[in-house]
Design a protein around this motif. Structure first.
Motif, PDB file in Angstrom:
ATOM      1  N   HIS A 155      95.786  30.426  98.643  1.00 44.13           N
ATOM      2  CA  HIS A 155      95.198  29.485  97.687  1.00 44.13           C
ATOM      3  C   HIS A 155      95.966  29.577  96.374  1.00 44.13           C
ATOM      4  N   LEU A 156      96.333  28.428  95.819  1.00 39.64           N
ATOM      5  CA  LEU A 156      97.030  28.370  94.530  1.00 39.64           C
ATOM      6  C   LEU A 156      96.198  27.556  93.552  1.00 39.64           C
ATOM      7  N   ASN A 157      96.051  28.073  92.324  1.00 40.82           N
ATOM      8  CA  ASN A 157      95.301  27.396  91.262  1.00 40.82           C
ATOM      9  C   ASN A 157      96.190  27.212  90.038  1.00 40.82           C
ATOM     10  N   ALA A 158      96.126  26.047  89.423  1.00 37.39           N
ATOM     11  CA  ALA A 158      96.786  25.787  88.134  1.00 37.39           C
ATOM     12  C   ALA A 158      95.749  25.108  87.237  1.00 37.39           C
ATOM     13  N   GLN A 159      95.350  25.789  86.175  1.00 38.97           N
ATOM     14  CA  GLN A 159      94.229  25.335  85.361  1.00 38.97           C
ATOM     15  C   GLN A 159      94.617  25.244  83.895  1.00 38.97           C
ATOM     16  N   ILE A 160      94.117  24.196  83.232  1.00 42.48           N
ATOM     17  CA  ILE A 160      94.242  24.079  81.783  1.00 42.48           C
ATOM     18  C   ILE A 160      92.840  23.982  81.194  1.00 42.48           C
ATOM     19  N   ASP A 173      97.231  31.089  89.250  1.00 42.53           N
ATOM     20  CA  ASP A 173      96.570  32.057  90.125  1.00 42.53           C
ATOM     21  C   ASP A 173      97.016  31.880  91.574  1.00 42.53           C
ATOM     22  N   SER A 174      97.151  32.994  92.287  1.00 43.95           N
ATOM     23  CA  SER A 174      97.406  32.943  93.729  1.00 43.95           C
ATOM     24  C   SER A 174      96.511  33.946  94.433  1.00 43.95           C
ATOM     25  N   ILE A 175      95.918  33.519  95.549  1.00 42.70           N
ATOM     26  CA  ILE A 175      95.022  34.339  96.372  1.00 42.70           C
ATOM     27  C   ILE A 175      95.591  34.372  97.784  1.00 42.70           C
TER      28      ILE A 175
END
Length: 264
Positions: A155-160, A173-175
């Motif tokens: 799972h990859l997350n890119a948040q602002i 983030d990476s899971i």
């Protein structure tokens, strides 16, 4: 006595018929996955008691709670927050922190929905004011990509984020999870976060998720981090469970009928 037995029998049946769906625990992570609760389903992510150390400060998180509700196909709404209890001088006794109201939707169905290719989702919402901490409001927008294969899931997350203090913040983030069909699967997470005006955090977590049933998962994680020049450590443990609420009228009718039969 018959009435009591009737209520007990119906209550037991209610509990069994309500539990449904498969929990994809996104405890014990800071990021999330590209999946949502099924329509008409409530999913509870609960950390009853967790421990956090940051520099010289110590605190308990009791509870760390998120409630998800699938209100239409492919979309859920969520409320989350943490109650912190300071264990060292200078830390507020009890505070409500990191409270948020969010919407999450699947933009592309993929391997998490048993279809080919990556699953893609978005999550966005409002950062709510805290109690004894984090006054003001903010906003958050997250993009999520998940891919499952025989060896595991990524799972990859890119948040602002616009923080409650009006600062820009970004989070990458990476899971990684072990094979999905293992009853206990090892997990790991690495993330980097920067509040442009205040701090930078690098964090790593290792842990495990124990899939007790399709709708119940228990998790455990140990997290280490560096926040600016300070080190931090955290012990996380909790449970995720789901139940359907769409059968409420039928369940209530069954309970009334069972009670009346017991009386007669």
């Amino acid at each position: 006595m018959k009435a009591v037995k009737g209520i007990a029998t119906c209550a037991t049946a209610t509990a069994l018929t309500c539990w449904r769906g498969e929990v994809e625990a996104y405890r014990p992570f800071d990021g999330t996955d590209a999946a949502v609760a099924e329509m008409g389903e409530i999913e509870i992510e609960l950390g009853p008691v967790e421990y956090l150390r940051e520099g010289a400060e110590r605190m308990l998180l009791a509870p760390d709670l998120r409630i998800n509700y699938g209100f239409i196909p492919g979309w859920e709404m969520a409320l989350e927050g943490k109650l912190t209890h300071g264990l060292t001088a200078g830390v507020s006794g009890t505070s409500l922190v990191e409270s948020q109201a969010l919407l999450k939707g699947v933009l592309r169905e993929g391997t998490l929905q048993e279809k080919p290719g990556p699953s893609i989702a978005t999550e966005f919402g409002v950062l709510l004011p805290g109690i004894n901490d984090q006054h003001g409001t903010g906003a958050v927008l997250n993009g999520i990509v998940s891919q499952r294969s025989d060896w595991g899931t990524l799972h990859l997350n890119a948040q602002i984020e616009l923080t409650r203090l009006g600062h820009a913040d970004y989070f990458l983030d990476s899971i990684i999870e072990g094979p999905h069909d293992w009853p206990v699967r090892p997990v790991a997470e690495i993330f980097y976060e920067s509040d442009v005006s205040l701090f930078r955090t690098g964090s790593a977590l290792i842990g495990a998720i124990w899939q007790l049933q399709d709708n119940i998962a228990v998790d455990f994680g140990l997290r280490g981090a560096r926040v600016n020049a300070q080190t931090a450590g955290e012990i996380r443990a909790g449970v995720t469970f789901a139940f359907g609420v769409t059968k409420g009228p039928d369940i209530l009718s069954g309970l009334v009928a069972s009670t009346l039969r017991g009386i007669h």
